[in-house]
Design an enzyme around this catalytic site. Structure first.
Site, short mmCIF file in Angstrom:
data_model
loop_
_atom_site.label_atom_id
_atom_site.label_comp_id
_atom_site.label_asym_id
_atom_site.label_seq_id
_atom_site.Cartn_x
_atom_site.Cartn_y
_atom_site.Cartn_z
N HIS A 83 7.47 -30.88 10.01
CA HIS A 83 6.92 -29.55 9.77
C HIS A 83 5.83 -29.57 8.70
CE1 HIS A 83 9.92 -28.06 12.45
NE2 HIS A 83 10.89 -28.58 11.72
N HIS A 115 10.52 -23.95 8.81
CA HIS A 115 9.50 -24.65 9.61
C HIS A 115 8.07 -24.41 9.14
CE1 HIS A 115 12.16 -25.39 13.43
NE2 HIS A 115 12.74 -25.79 12.31
N ASP A 128 0.87 -1.17 0.00
CA ASP A 128 0.00 0.00 0.00
C ASP A 128 0.92 1.23 0.00
OD1 ASP A 128 0.94 0.24 2.59
OD2 ASP A 128 -1.04 0.32 3.54
N HIS A 129 0.31 2.42 0.19
CA HIS A 129 1.10 3.66 0.19
C HIS A 129 2.14 3.67 1.31
CE1 HIS A 129 -2.33 4.04 2.82
NE2 HIS A 129 -1.69 4.98 3.50
N ARG A 153 2.67 -30.65 10.39
CA ARG A 153 2.06 -29.55 11.18
C ARG A 153 1.37 -28.54 10.27
NH1 ARG A 153 7.49 -29.44 14.90
NH2 ARG A 153 6.93 -31.25 16.16
N CYS A 160 3.54 -2.98 3.96
CA CYS A 160 2.68 -1.85 4.35
C CYS A 160 3.44 -1.06 5.40
CB CYS A 160 1.30 -2.32 4.80
SG CYS A 160 1.24 -3.34 6.29
N GLY A 161 2.75 -0.21 6.14
CA GLY A 161 3.46 0.60 7.12
C GLY A 161 4.12 -0.25 8.20
N THR A 162 3.36 -1.20 8.73
CA THR A 162 3.88 -2.07 9.78
C THR A 162 4.17 -3.49 9.31
OG1 THR A 162 1.63 -2.74 10.35
CG2 THR A 162 2.55 -0.85 11.55
N GLY A 163 3.56 -3.91 8.22
CA GLY A 163 3.62 -5.31 7.78
C GLY A 163 2.51 -6.15 8.40
#
Ligand code: RB5
Length: 141
Positions: A134, A99, A10-11, A137, A66-69
């Site tokens: 893994h 994993h 995004d922006h 799972r 994005c800004g934070t992910g």
């Protein structure tokens, strides 16, 4: 044929995405950018959906920024078959490939500087899945 990486932002993640695209092209990857294409405000779930659908259609791998992910990872993980990993360090990037067979890497431009983000990208792309227990799972998810 060059390995193909799907990418989206995004922006809030646009500038880091541009740095990642440049880096991937220098490494010889073919990059398929699903948007956005400017810093104009847009909605991360729209991009996450387009990228998730492309990953599922092509059995590919993708990077979302994005800004934070966090928003991107929440949105992408709503799609069955997507294993999106929000990473802020290289250890997590390696482990989530080994994993979790992560097929989408999520990064936050406002959290992680470009140098570290590119290291995370490299490790995530270069690390293989261990399979075995893994895989069992993952099949439970
Ligand atoms: C956009 O301002 C911001 O909310 C977005 O980039 C992301 O951080 C959401 O999780």
């Amino acid at each position: 044929m060059a390995d193909r990486i799907i990418i989206g932002s995004d922006h809030g993640g646009f500038r880091l995405k541009c740095d990642i695209i440049k880096h991937l092209k220098e490494l010889g990857y073919e990059v398929f950018d699903k948007g956005c294409y400017s810093e104009e405000s847009c909605d991360y779930p729209v991009i996450a959906k387009a990228v998730a659908q492309e990953v599922l259609k092509t059995s590919g791998r993708a990077i979302l920024v994005c800004g934070t992910g966090i928003g991107m990872s929440i949105a992408a993980n709503r799609f069955d078959g997507i294993r999106a990993s929000h990473c802020t360090d290289t250890f997590s990037a390696r482990m989530t490939r080994m994993h979790n067979d992560s097929n989408v890497l999520c990064l936050g431009e406002r959290i992680t500087g470009t140098g570290l983000a590119l290291d995370i990208v490299d490790i995530w792309l270069d690390t293989g899945f261990e399979g075995g227990r893994h895989k069992n799972r993952i099949d439970m998810i």
